[in-house]
Design an enzyme around this catalytic site. Sequence first.
Site, PDB file in Angstrom:
ATOM      1  N   GLN A 219      71.664-127.140  15.716  1.00  0.00           N
ATOM      2  CA  GLN A 219      72.827-126.999  14.838  1.00  0.00           C
ATOM      3  C   GLN A 219      73.996-126.409  15.625  1.00  0.00           C
ATOM      4  O   GLN A 219      75.143-126.703  15.392  1.00  0.00           O
ATOM      5  CB  GLN A 219      72.479-126.102  13.646  1.00  0.00           C
ATOM      6  CG  GLN A 219      71.629-126.806  12.612  1.00  0.00           C
ATOM      7  CD  GLN A 219      71.147-125.845  11.546  1.00  0.00           C
ATOM      8  OE1 GLN A 219      70.423-124.908  11.833  1.00  0.00           O
ATOM      9  NE2 GLN A 219      71.558-126.074  10.325  1.00  0.00           N
TER      10      GLN A 219
ATOM     11  N   ARG B 241      67.698-114.347  17.283  1.00  0.00           N
ATOM     12  CA  ARG B 241      66.753-115.420  17.058  1.00  0.00           C
ATOM     13  C   ARG B 241      67.410-116.771  17.236  1.00  0.00           C
ATOM     14  O   ARG B 241      68.508-116.995  16.728  1.00  0.00           O
ATOM     15  CB  ARG B 241      66.222-115.327  15.629  1.00  0.00           C
ATOM     16  CG  ARG B 241      65.001-116.173  15.412  1.00  0.00           C
ATOM     17  CD  ARG B 241      64.970-116.704  14.004  1.00  0.00           C
ATOM     18  NE  ARG B 241      65.502-118.032  13.965  1.00  0.00           N
ATOM     19  CZ  ARG B 241      65.629-118.739  12.862  1.00  0.00           C
ATOM     20  NH1 ARG B 241      65.301-118.243  11.720  1.00  0.00           N
ATOM     21  NH2 ARG B 241      66.112-119.958  12.912  1.00  0.00           N
TER      22      ARG B 241
ATOM     23  N   HIS C 119      61.848-126.943  14.509  1.00  0.00           N
ATOM     24  CA  HIS C 119      62.505-127.061  13.220  1.00  0.00           C
ATOM     25  C   HIS C 119      63.084-128.464  13.071  1.00  0.00           C
ATOM     26  O   HIS C 119      64.230-128.727  13.392  1.00  0.00           O
ATOM     27  CB  HIS C 119      63.598-125.996  13.070  1.00  0.00           C
ATOM     28  CG  HIS C 119      64.241-125.987  11.714  1.00  0.00           C
ATOM     29  ND1 HIS C 119      63.533-126.161  10.558  1.00  0.00           N
ATOM     30  CD2 HIS C 119      65.523-125.827  11.320  1.00  0.00           C
ATOM     31  CE1 HIS C 119      64.352-126.117   9.517  1.00  0.00           C
ATOM     32  NE2 HIS C 119      65.569-125.922   9.950  1.00  0.00           N
TER      33      HIS C 119
ATOM     34  N   GLU D  36      59.391-123.172   8.347  1.00  0.00           N
ATOM     35  CA  GLU D  36      59.353-123.714   6.984  1.00  0.00           C
ATOM     36  C   GLU D  36      58.547-125.002   6.813  1.00  0.00           C
ATOM     37  O   GLU D  36      59.044-125.953   6.202  1.00  0.00           O
ATOM     38  CB  GLU D  36      60.773-124.004   6.487  1.00  0.00           C
ATOM     39  CG  GLU D  36      61.701-122.839   6.470  1.00  0.00           C
ATOM     40  CD  GLU D  36      63.072-123.197   5.886  1.00  0.00           C
ATOM     41  OE1 GLU D  36      63.387-124.391   5.748  1.00  0.00           O
ATOM     42  OE2 GLU D  36      63.819-122.274   5.566  1.00  0.00           O
TER      43      GLU D  36
ATOM     44  N   ASN E 283      61.381-117.160   5.417  1.00  0.00           N
ATOM     45  CA  ASN E 283      62.765-117.532   5.124  1.00  0.00           C
ATOM     46  C   ASN E 283      62.914-117.387   3.634  1.00  0.00           C
ATOM     47  O   ASN E 283      62.233-118.061   2.866  1.00  0.00           O
ATOM     48  CB  ASN E 283      63.047-118.979   5.521  1.00  0.00           C
ATOM     49  CG  ASN E 283      63.303-119.120   6.992  1.00  0.00           C
ATOM     50  OD1 ASN E 283      63.151-118.152   7.740  1.00  0.00           O
ATOM     51  ND2 ASN E 283      63.669-120.304   7.416  1.00  0.00           N
TER      52      ASN E 283
ATOM     53  N   TYR F  22      65.685-117.167   0.536  1.00  0.00           N
ATOM     54  CA  TYR F  22      67.077-117.288   0.116  1.00  0.00           C
ATOM     55  C   TYR F  22      67.291-116.925  -1.343  1.00  0.00           C
ATOM     56  O   TYR F  22      68.275-116.305  -1.690  1.00  0.00           O
ATOM     57  CB  TYR F  22      67.609-118.705   0.373  1.00  0.00           C
ATOM     58  CG  TYR F  22      67.891-118.932   1.828  1.00  0.00           C
ATOM     59  CD1 TYR F  22      69.133-118.629   2.352  1.00  0.00           C
ATOM     60  CD2 TYR F  22      66.910-119.406   2.670  1.00  0.00           C
ATOM     61  CE1 TYR F  22      69.399-118.814   3.690  1.00  0.00           C
ATOM     62  CE2 TYR F  22      67.169-119.585   4.016  1.00  0.00           C
ATOM     63  CZ  TYR F  22      68.415-119.292   4.522  1.00  0.00           C
ATOM     64  OH  TYR F  22      68.663-119.470   5.844  1.00  0.00           O
TER      65      TYR F  22
ATOM     66  N   GLU G 229      65.060-115.324   7.994  1.00  0.00           N
ATOM     67  CA  GLU G 229      66.256-116.060   7.638  1.00  0.00           C
ATOM     68  C   GLU G 229      66.626-115.732   6.221  1.00  0.00           C
ATOM     69  O   GLU G 229      65.820-115.829   5.311  1.00  0.00           O
ATOM     70  CB  GLU G 229      65.983-117.549   7.722  1.00  0.00           C
ATOM     71  CG  GLU G 229      67.094-118.325   8.332  1.00  0.00           C
ATOM     72  CD  GLU G 229      66.712-119.758   8.433  1.00  0.00           C
ATOM     73  OE1 GLU G 229      66.860-120.440   7.423  1.00  0.00           O
ATOM     74  OE2 GLU G 229      66.264-120.201   9.499  1.00  0.00           O
TER      75      GLU G 229
ATOM     76  N   TRP H 167      70.814-115.040   8.371  1.00  0.00           N
ATOM     77  CA  TRP H 167      71.243-116.389   8.696  1.00  0.00           C
ATOM     78  C   TRP H 167      72.676-116.551   8.233  1.00  0.00           C
ATOM     79  O   TRP H 167      72.936-116.401   7.053  1.00  0.00           O
ATOM     80  CB  TRP H 167      70.331-117.398   7.982  1.00  0.00           C
ATOM     81  CG  TRP H 167      70.637-118.798   8.362  1.00  0.00           C
ATOM     82  CD1 TRP H 167      71.409-119.688   7.678  1.00  0.00           C
ATOM     83  CD2 TRP H 167      70.191-119.463   9.537  1.00  0.00           C
ATOM     84  NE1 TRP H 167      71.476-120.864   8.351  1.00  0.00           N
ATOM     85  CE2 TRP H 167      70.736-120.756   9.493  1.00  0.00           C
ATOM     86  CE3 TRP H 167      69.400-119.091  10.632  1.00  0.00           C
ATOM     87  CZ2 TRP H 167      70.506-121.678  10.504  1.00  0.00           C
ATOM     88  CZ3 TRP H 167      69.177-120.022  11.620  1.00  0.00           C
ATOM     89  CH2 TRP H 167      69.724-121.293  11.539  1.00  0.00           C
TER      90      TRP H 167
ATOM     91  N   PHE I 267      77.846-120.033   6.872  1.00  0.00           N
ATOM     92  CA  PHE I 267      76.857-118.987   6.721  1.00  0.00           C
ATOM     93  C   PHE I 267      77.139-117.819   7.648  1.00  0.00           C
ATOM     94  O   PHE I 267      76.479-116.803   7.589  1.00  0.00           O
ATOM     95  CB  PHE I 267      75.446-119.518   7.055  1.00  0.00           C
ATOM     96  CG  PHE I 267      74.784-120.256   5.931  1.00  0.00           C
ATOM     97  CD1 PHE I 267      73.888-119.618   5.099  1.00  0.00           C
ATOM     98  CD2 PHE I 267      75.047-121.596   5.714  1.00  0.00           C
ATOM     99  CE1 PHE I 267      73.260-120.286   4.067  1.00  0.00           C
ATOM    100  CE2 PHE I 267      74.417-122.283   4.678  1.00  0.00           C
ATOM    101  CZ  PHE I 267      73.524-121.623   3.858  1.00  0.00           C
TER     102      PHE I 267
HETATM  103  C1  LIG Z   1      68.185-123.394   8.501  1.00  0.00           C
HETATM  104  C2  LIG Z   1      68.120-123.542   7.046  1.00  0.00           C
HETATM  105  O1  LIG Z   1      67.104-123.898   6.504  1.00  0.00           O
HETATM  106  N1  LIG Z   1      69.200-123.267   6.376  1.00  0.00           N
HETATM  107  C3  LIG Z   1      69.281-123.467   4.968  1.00  0.00           C
HETATM  108  C4  LIG Z   1      69.268-122.188   4.221  1.00  0.00           C
HETATM  109  O2  LIG Z   1      69.386-122.373   2.857  1.00  0.00           O
HETATM  110  C5  LIG Z   1      70.587-122.981   2.484  1.00  0.00           C
HETATM  111  C6  LIG Z   1      70.626-123.041   1.002  1.00  0.00           C
HETATM  112  O3  LIG Z   1      70.517-121.755   0.488  1.00  0.00           O
HETATM  113  C7  LIG Z   1      70.688-124.352   3.146  1.00  0.00           C
HETATM  114  O4  LIG Z   1      71.924-124.931   2.848  1.00  0.00           O
HETATM  115  C8  LIG Z   1      70.539-124.208   4.640  1.00  0.00           C
HETATM  116  O5  LIG Z   1      70.498-125.457   5.271  1.00  0.00           O
END
Ligand SMILES: CC(=O)N[C@H]1CO[C@H](CO)[C@@H](O)[C@@H]1O
Length: 459
Positions: free
Chosen positions: A58, A93, A129, A175, A316, A318, A352, A394, A411
């Site tokens: 990325q 990381r 990934h 993931e 991870n 979120y 993350e 992240w 982000f």
């Molecule tokens: C690296 C990754 O998985 N990033 C994701 C984290 O979560 C957001 C949504 O909350 C995604 O948009 C990202 O791609």
Amino acid sequence: METRPPLHLLLVFFSPWLLLLLLLLLLLLLLQGVGSLQFTHDDFPDDFVFGAGTSAYQYEGAAAEDGRTPSIWDTYTHSDVKLMSEIGLEAYRFTISWSRLIPSMETNYQASINLYSIISDDIHVVMYHMDLPQSLQDEYGGWISPKIVDDFTAYADVCFREFGDRVAHWTTVLEPNAMAQACYDIGILPPNRCSYPFGRNCTAGNSSVEPYLFIHHALLAHASAVRLYREKYKVAQKGIIGINIYSMWFYPFTDSAEDIGATERTKKFIYGWILHPLVFGDYPEIMKKAAGSRLPIFSNHESEMVTNSFDFIGLNHYSSFVPGTMVDPQGLELALEYIRENYGNLTIYIQENGSGSSNETLDDVERINYLAKYIAATLKAIRNGANVKGYSMWSFVDLYELFGGYSTWHFGLVAVDFGSEQRRRQLRRSASWYSEFLKNNSVIRVEDGFVSADSHAQL
Ligand SMILES: CC(=O)N[C@H]1CO[C@H](CO)[C@@H](O)[C@@H]1O
Ligand SMILES: *[C@@H]1O[C@H](CO)[C@@H](O)[C@H](O)[C@H]1NC(C)=O
Ligand SMILES: *[C@@H]1O[C@H](CO)[C@@H](O)[C@H](O)[C@H]1NC(C)=O
Ligand SMILES: *[C@@H]1O[C@H](CO)[C@@H](O)[C@H](O)[C@H]1NC(C)=O
Ligand SMILES: *[C@@H]1O[C@H](CO)[C@@H](O)[C@H](O)[C@H]1NC(C)=O
Ligand SMILES: *[C@@H]1O[C@H](CO)[C@@H](O)[C@H](O)[C@H]1NC(C)=O
């Protein structure tokens, strides 16, 4: 019928003394902070590390696309490493790209890792990934074939050999539980495999079988890489190795037995799919029952290899599955508790966690609010007995996000002007805030829906 209370009771209720007492109680509660937490960096255990992450493809994304030379990528790395050190990150990381780990890129990774090593001896590397070399996809179908296990192990061998002297933490696969769904069930991410009615846009695939094959081979590939690391590198390199899971939290829709049952089943599919084999050597019973013959079977040898094939579990995390809000720090606490209750007091790194925004503003108060709440939730979980050793947000800089491209999602603690030739970097307010927390031990107060800090970060 008499419904009003007798007069003398009302008098007692409204007596000035009682009122005063009530006010005092209220004041005490407020001072104590109902549902609030106040903390600093020092409140975390000594060996706890705070970091931030990026991922190679990325990050490099555009570099390859628009034909930029590796030396320019190197320049970005230089300026970023300087910023990381300024912010005071303790761990860094990033993800190595399998499909780009060709000899000419190897020197670039060497150069980057050397730079990171200058500011931190706590480098965390993710090995996989979603960037399988196309040749392996074409040759034998990639992850849905058991042949992937040997190829992944060979790739891991290169990573350990070339970079292992400077890498403290290896995460084999990022993931896998989320990738199973995105890549093989609904097919919205490469290799875009799915079948009707689960996914509608794929030219090939089988949504009811391939997600299970993918995870099975990912677990075996992971375990094989871990065995290699332990046998050949760990003594000399002294690192640790684990795997990462996507850990959304789920609440039952209602209190009905059906909804509670469905939620428990979902958690077994999300967490247990990976953790049950790693801890107990087999898939959860509930999955075997639901998936039947579609779920591959571990041989005795495989089961032994998979069991305990990790030093830590990366999460991870979120959000939670709650209609309405995405910000649910309690979900992180509950997820950590669930893991401890079902799989033991595992060493956990939150790898993350971040808040994406379509708003590229430098004054990212919302991100600060989000991060403060989740860092607070992490501290609460530790105080409740969870063995969490690190928190990495992240992401460090704005990146080429998977779904949106450069311009849509932001982000980063550090903003990137993708329009400018030099990809100019600017610290967001969240970067200064994180820095005050890490370097100046500034106090963070988290109350319900409200965050404040001692000294507000100034840009
Ligand atoms: C690296 C990754 O998985 N990033 C994701 C984290 O979560 C957001 C949504 O909350 C995604 O948009 C990202 O791609
Ligand atoms: C399928 O692809 C088309 C074109 O890319 C897109 O417009 C549509 O939303 C996709 N449908 C689904 C269900 O993903
Ligand atoms: C998927 O595989 C299963 C098991 O081999 C088979 O029964 C099913 O028909 C396949 N589905 C599709 C859409 O090919
Ligand atoms: C971005 O966020 C800032 C601060 O929250 C706000 O003032 C601004 O209006 C937002 N811009 C857009 C385009 O939404
Ligand atoms: C889990 O392990 C950590 C670190 O060893 C320890 O501090 C914590 O008390 C343990 N939790 C429980 C519930 O035993
Ligand atoms: C930390 O404190 C020092 C001294 O008070 C100050 O100069 C600095 O700007 C503060 N912030 C950061 C992020 O270091």
